[in-house]
Motif scaffolding. Structure first.
Motif, PDB file in Angstrom:
ATOM      1  N   PHE A 269       0.823  -1.204   0.000  1.00 17.78           N
ATOM      2  CA  PHE A 269       0.000   0.000   0.000  1.00 17.78           C
ATOM      3  C   PHE A 269       0.862   1.261   0.000  1.00 17.78           C
ATOM      4  O   PHE A 269       1.888   1.336   0.652  1.00 17.78           O
ATOM      5  N   ASP A 270       0.412   2.251  -0.783  1.00 15.90           N
ATOM      6  CA  ASP A 270       0.986   3.588  -0.611  1.00 15.90           C
ATOM      7  C   ASP A 270      -0.162   4.598  -0.663  1.00 15.90           C
ATOM      8  O   ASP A 270      -1.219   4.340  -1.242  1.00 15.90           O
ATOM      9  N   ASP A 271       0.043   5.738  -0.068  1.00 15.35           N
ATOM     10  CA  ASP A 271      -1.032   6.683   0.199  1.00 15.35           C
ATOM     11  C   ASP A 271      -1.508   7.443  -1.036  1.00 15.35           C
ATOM     12  O   ASP A 271      -2.371   8.301  -0.950  1.00 15.35           O
TER      13      ASP A 271
ATOM     14  N   ARG B  19      -5.630   7.481  -2.416  1.00 18.68           N
ATOM     15  CA  ARG B  19      -6.780   8.117  -1.778  1.00 18.68           C
ATOM     16  C   ARG B  19      -7.880   8.481  -2.776  1.00 18.68           C
ATOM     17  O   ARG B  19      -9.055   8.426  -2.470  1.00 18.68           O
TER      18      ARG B  19
ATOM     19  N   ALA C 218      -6.514   3.950   2.655  1.00 17.52           N
ATOM     20  CA  ALA C 218      -5.819   5.241   2.582  1.00 17.52           C
ATOM     21  C   ALA C 218      -6.519   6.282   3.447  1.00 17.52           C
ATOM     22  O   ALA C 218      -5.870   7.061   4.160  1.00 17.52           O
ATOM     23  N   HIS C 219      -7.845   6.300   3.409  1.00 14.11           N
ATOM     24  CA  HIS C 219      -8.598   7.284   4.185  1.00 14.11           C
ATOM     25  C   HIS C 219      -8.670   6.922   5.663  1.00 14.11           C
ATOM     26  O   HIS C 219      -8.913   7.794   6.500  1.00 14.11           O
TER      27      HIS C 219
ATOM     28  N   GLN D 282      -6.142   5.816   7.430  1.00 10.54           N
ATOM     29  CA  GLN D 282      -4.812   5.889   8.040  1.00 10.54           C
ATOM     30  C   GLN D 282      -4.769   6.685   9.339  1.00 10.54           C
ATOM     31  O   GLN D 282      -4.203   6.239  10.336  1.00 10.54           O
TER      32      GLN D 282
END
Length: 513
Positions: free
Chosen positions: A299-301, A304, A505-506, A508
């Motif tokens: 995962f990477d941000d 989103r 992502a949201h 986090q």
């Protein structure tokens, strides 16, 4: 001197005012004294005998302004305080009944739901409660006002934030997903005010703990750090976290009977009284992540923003109201521009072989083979296409209709090969049924309507037959990637549309560290 003509009218007014004014002053005095009486009664600290509302309110407003930016739903909370004329009702009503000691205990345990307890001021609330309960801790009336105001504001914010998180989730799915059309309840001012007005916080906090078997099973797996077969421990944890959040959303079926499609599982169930009475394989719309190239493991941000593939099946709920047997397929312009005109340009008989009629300005063109389709582009396309009923019709022999903004439906298909594959995200957005007649039998029951459907589905009829359901049936098209099966084993499915990644992502900033 008052002129004589006005004296007889003016004197009663003076007398009336003289009578009312002492009553108002007495009322104000009583209101000012109430905070002193109540706070002394619950704290037994002599300093509170000096308290009055006029002195407390400015301090409260200053404290609320200081914490406002960190307070969940400040408008609803401010309206609660205004309605109660800024009296410290939360402290007065809950300091000595155990509620203000209980609240931090629940806040500290929110990590059991995968959420971060450090986002809640439990330590501050504990310290303020202890200070108020220590008869000698507060030395001045200004310190008393400050302590009460802080506890009032922090309690209101924490209670609302916690209860909303557990009852509605911390993310509003409609704000993060482009194709989310599921009716989903969110907290409003009425529900939040009712929460703050509760006489017993502990009873409320017990009652809002999620209790569905699915939630409890996934919560236990999360607490026990279960590694799901086929996933790493870290990816298992992330699957469980996004799934717990989805289960907190207030979008679950409530009817005794409904049809439910789970997109990642490529499966349809008819549920009656909580049990599946019919299930079948389905095909759904093509997605952005069908090869599972993007996962929660890596995962990477940057994920989103939800960027759906054009053919993804939307998440929605509606009511199945009718069926069309031997349907006509009104081919969407998106499909016409990308597929139909391309095939027609390669094969001049493609349209006739596929029983596709061509229309211009609402009029049918008798000889579409005479059109030079190689010169027709998406920009200058002025034709519409309809596929007649028949064995080759892309909708098969029956479609099930329900209102929705995406023009999707459940339908049969002549392409049965796709049901033999594990990856069944192959459609243009509608849901293809593995057993359409079985669904018709379940929804219609035995009788004349089902006889007509069965008969017409095996005959080559040139025109559609429309039949309304005797009772509209709810349908839910959902997206669930992780659940506990009947044996308690945690199941997962690949995130074919990448929606887990968007949600994670949201999430986090809300997750337990």
């Amino acid at each position: 001197m008052i002129p004589i003509p006005f004296r007889k009218h003016f004197i009663p007014i003076i007398l009336s005012t003289c009578l009312v004014l002492p009553a108002v002053l007495q009322s104000c005095k009583k209101k000012h004294e109430m905070i002193a009486e109540d706070m002394f009664r619950i704290t037994q600290n002599e300093i509170f005998k000096k308290a009055d509302t006029e002195g407390y309110i400015p301090v409260f407003k200053r404290v609320f302004t200081k914490y406002r930016s960190k307070t969940a739903n400040p408008l609803a909370i401010e309206s609660f305080f205004k309605k109660n004329e800024y009296q410290p009702l939360l402290v007065i009503n809950h300091l000595n009944n155990g509620d203000l000691e209980a609240l931090p205990e629940y806040l500290d345990k929110i990590n059991e739901h995968g959420l971060d307890p450090t986002m809640y001021p439990s330590a501050e609330i504990k310290a303020l409660v202890a200070k108020l309960k220590d008869k000698k801790a507060i030395k001045t009336i200004d310190e008393a006002y400050e302590t009460v105001a802080k506890l009032e504001v922090l309690t209101a914010g924490a209670l609302i934030k916690y209860s909303n998180a557990l009852q509605y989730g911390v993310i509003n799915p409609k704000k993060i997903y482009s194709r989310y059309f599921m009716a989903t309840r969110r907290p409003d001012s009425t529900t939040m005010l009712a929460t703050l007005n509760r006489a017993d916080f502990k009873t409320l906090l017990d009652s809002i703990q999620p209790k569905s078997p699915q939630y409890l099973a996934l919560q236990k797996a999360y607490r026990d750090s279960v590694t799901i077969e086929g996933l790493s421990r870290e990816e298992s944890k992330r699957y469980l976290l996004v799934s717990l959040e989805r289960l907190r959303w207030r979008n679950k079926p409530f009817e005794p009977k409904y049809v439910i499609v789970n997109i990642p599982d490529f499966r349809l169930d008819v549920i009656e009284d909580g049990k599946s009475v019919l299930n079948m394989k389905v095909c759904v719309g093509q997605g952005r992540n069908m090869k599972n190239q993007n996962t929660l493991e890596h995962f990477d941000d940057t994920a989103r923003a939800d960027k759906p593939f054009p053919r993804e099946t939307p998440i929605l709920n509606s009511l199945i109201h009718s069926v069309e047997v031997n349907p006509i397929w009104n081919i969407p312009r998106s499909i016409a521009t990308k597929e139909i005109i391309v095939e027609a340009a390669d094969d001049r008989y493609y349209l006739s072989n596929k029983n596709i009629d061509v229309f211009k300005d609402g009029k049918k063109i008798e000889d579409p083979e005479t059109i030079d389709w190689s010169q027709v582009t998406p920009d200058n396309l002025e034709y519409e296409f309809k596929q007649r009923p028949g064995e080759d019709n892309s909708l098969g022999k029956i479609k099930f209709l329900f209102k929705n903004r995406s023009s999707v439906y459940l339908h049969d298909t002549p392409n049965k090969e796709a049901f033999r594959h594990a990856m069944r995200a192959v459609s243009h957005g509608c849901v293809r049924l593995g057993d359409p007649l079985g669904l018709a039998q379940n929804l219609f029951g035995e009788g004349a309507d089902l006889d007509t459907i069965s008969k017409d589905m095996v005959e080559d009829k040139p025109n559609p037959t429309n039949i309304g359901l005797p009772k509209k049936t709810p349908i839910y098209i959902t997206y669930v990637t992780c659940w506990a099966d009947d044996n308690g084993t945690i199941q997962y499915r690949p995130d074919v549309y990448g929606l887990d990644i968007v949600l994670y992502a949201h999430l986090q900033s809300f997750l337990a560290k």
